[in-house]
Structures are given as C-alpha cells and as structure tokens.
Design a protein around this motif. Structure first.
Motif, short mmCIF file in Angstrom:
data_model
loop_
_atom_site.label_atom_id
_atom_site.label_comp_id
_atom_site.label_asym_id
_atom_site.label_seq_id
_atom_site.Cartn_x
_atom_site.Cartn_y
_atom_site.Cartn_z
N GLY A 1 -24.61 4.73 -39.40
CA GLY A 1 -23.41 5.15 -38.71
C GLY A 1 -23.59 6.31 -37.75
N TYR A 2 -24.80 6.66 -37.44
CA TYR A 2 -25.08 7.78 -36.54
C TYR A 2 -24.91 7.33 -35.10
N ASP A 3 -24.06 8.04 -34.36
CA ASP A 3 -23.83 7.72 -32.95
C ASP A 3 -24.91 8.44 -32.14
N LEU A 4 -25.84 7.68 -31.61
CA LEU A 4 -26.98 8.25 -30.90
C LEU A 4 -26.58 8.84 -29.55
N PRO A 5 -27.27 9.90 -29.13
CA PRO A 5 -26.94 10.51 -27.84
C PRO A 5 -27.06 9.52 -26.68
N PHE B 1 -27.75 4.10 -22.81
CA PHE B 1 -29.03 3.53 -23.23
C PHE B 1 -28.88 2.54 -24.37
N ASP B 2 -29.69 1.51 -24.33
CA ASP B 2 -29.81 0.58 -25.45
C ASP B 2 -30.96 1.10 -26.32
N TRP B 3 -30.63 1.85 -27.34
CA TRP B 3 -31.63 2.50 -28.17
C TRP B 3 -32.56 1.52 -28.87
N SER B 4 -32.11 0.29 -29.05
CA SER B 4 -32.97 -0.70 -29.73
C SER B 4 -34.20 -1.03 -28.89
N PHE C 1 -36.13 1.25 -27.40
CA PHE C 1 -37.18 2.28 -27.49
C PHE C 1 -37.17 3.04 -28.82
N SER C 2 -36.48 2.49 -29.81
CA SER C 2 -36.49 3.10 -31.14
C SER C 2 -36.32 2.02 -32.20
N VAL C 3 -36.56 2.39 -33.43
CA VAL C 3 -36.37 1.48 -34.56
C VAL C 3 -35.28 2.08 -35.43
N ARG C 4 -34.24 1.29 -35.70
CA ARG C 4 -33.17 1.74 -36.59
C ARG C 4 -33.39 1.08 -37.95
N VAL C 5 -33.29 1.88 -38.97
CA VAL C 5 -33.48 1.40 -40.33
C VAL C 5 -32.28 1.84 -41.16
N LEU C 6 -31.65 0.89 -41.82
CA LEU C 6 -30.54 1.24 -42.70
C LEU C 6 -31.07 2.07 -43.87
N GLU C 7 -30.26 3.00 -44.34
CA GLU C 7 -30.69 3.85 -45.44
C GLU C 7 -31.09 3.04 -46.67
N ASP D 1 -42.53 -4.20 -32.24
CA ASP D 1 -43.44 -4.33 -31.09
C ASP D 1 -43.64 -2.93 -30.50
N TYR D 2 -44.61 -2.21 -31.03
CA TYR D 2 -44.83 -0.83 -30.64
C TYR D 2 -45.06 -0.69 -29.13
N ASP D 3 -45.89 -1.54 -28.55
CA ASP D 3 -46.21 -1.41 -27.13
C ASP D 3 -44.96 -1.52 -26.26
N SER D 4 -44.09 -2.45 -26.59
CA SER D 4 -42.84 -2.61 -25.84
C SER D 4 -41.92 -1.41 -26.05
N LEU D 5 -41.80 -0.95 -27.28
CA LEU D 5 -40.95 0.22 -27.56
C LEU D 5 -41.46 1.44 -26.81
#
Length: 128
Positions: free
Chosen positions: A51-55, A60-63, A65-71, A85-89
């Motif tokens: 539920g964190y609202d990213l800056p 930006f579409d954070w997906s 360049f980042s990985v979101r993981v549910l708690e 896909d690390y290279d793409s991120l």
C-alpha cells in the motif's frame, strides 16, 4: 554482502553501488532518503511495502525499474528475483535516474527540483 550495521557513509555508498538489487522496506515514515539513495547508486529497488504510494507514481511506471514484493511474499523473495529481468529493470532505472537527483548549478530539465515543481503545478491545476 554483509554488514555490522555500523558502516561509514562511504562503505554504505560502496555497498549500494556494487549491488544489483537493494531492499527497501516500509519504515516508520512514509518517505525516507533510503529509496533515493538506492536509485542514486544505480541499484534496482526491491520494495517491500504494501500500500505504499511511491514518489512520482503519477508520472512513472515503477514496475519498469523496480520489483514490488507483498509483505506476505517475502519468504519467496529469492525466486521472485530469479524471475525478474534485471537487465531490463536496470536499463529503465537509468532512464529515470536523473529525476531523483538535485544539481549544484540550479535546476535543469528532468532533475528532482524540476519534477517537484511539475508535481506542484499538477496539484495547483486540480484547484482551479
């Protein structure tokens, strides 16, 4: 990678710059400098914060360049990162990197001051 928790700032920066992924866990404040540090040093953020609202999520579409993981899914983090896909991120992170940086010689197009002012303008436009 290991640390005693007593690292000097230079050691912290070195660890970030040598890491592929960096963990960002929701803390006691909504925003901390840790997320900006991670991006500054080119580390792909792994965000564990339900539920964190990213800056700048309105821009930006954070997906990309980042990985979101549910708690609740933290136990499966190694397999989640294996599938990422690390290279793409990393390529996408490089594209947005400057938006999280301030510059010494005043604002330039696409830096943190510029995007903050864009956000202010966006909010003011909602008021009219």
């Amino acid at each position: 990678l290991s640390t005693s928790g007593q690292d000097k700032p230079r050691d912290y920066m070195t660890m970030l710059s040598k890491s592929k992924y960096c963990l960002y866990v929701y803390g006691d404040r909504a925003h901390t400098a840790r997320l900006y540090d991670i991006i500054t040093f080119g580390c792909v953020p792994v965000i564990v914060a339900d539920g964190y609202d990213l800056p700048f999520s309105w821009l930006f579409d954070w997906s990309k360049f980042s990985v979101r993981v549910l708690e609740d899914d933290v136990a499966t983090l190694p397999s989640i990162l294996d599938r990422a896909d690390y290279d793409s991120l990393r390529r996408e992170l490089v594209k947005v990197h400057s938006f999280f940086q301030y510059h010494n010689r005043g604002s330039i197009f696409g830096d943190a001051f510029w995007i903050t002012m864009l956000g202010v303008r966006r909010q003011l436009a909602k008021c009219t």
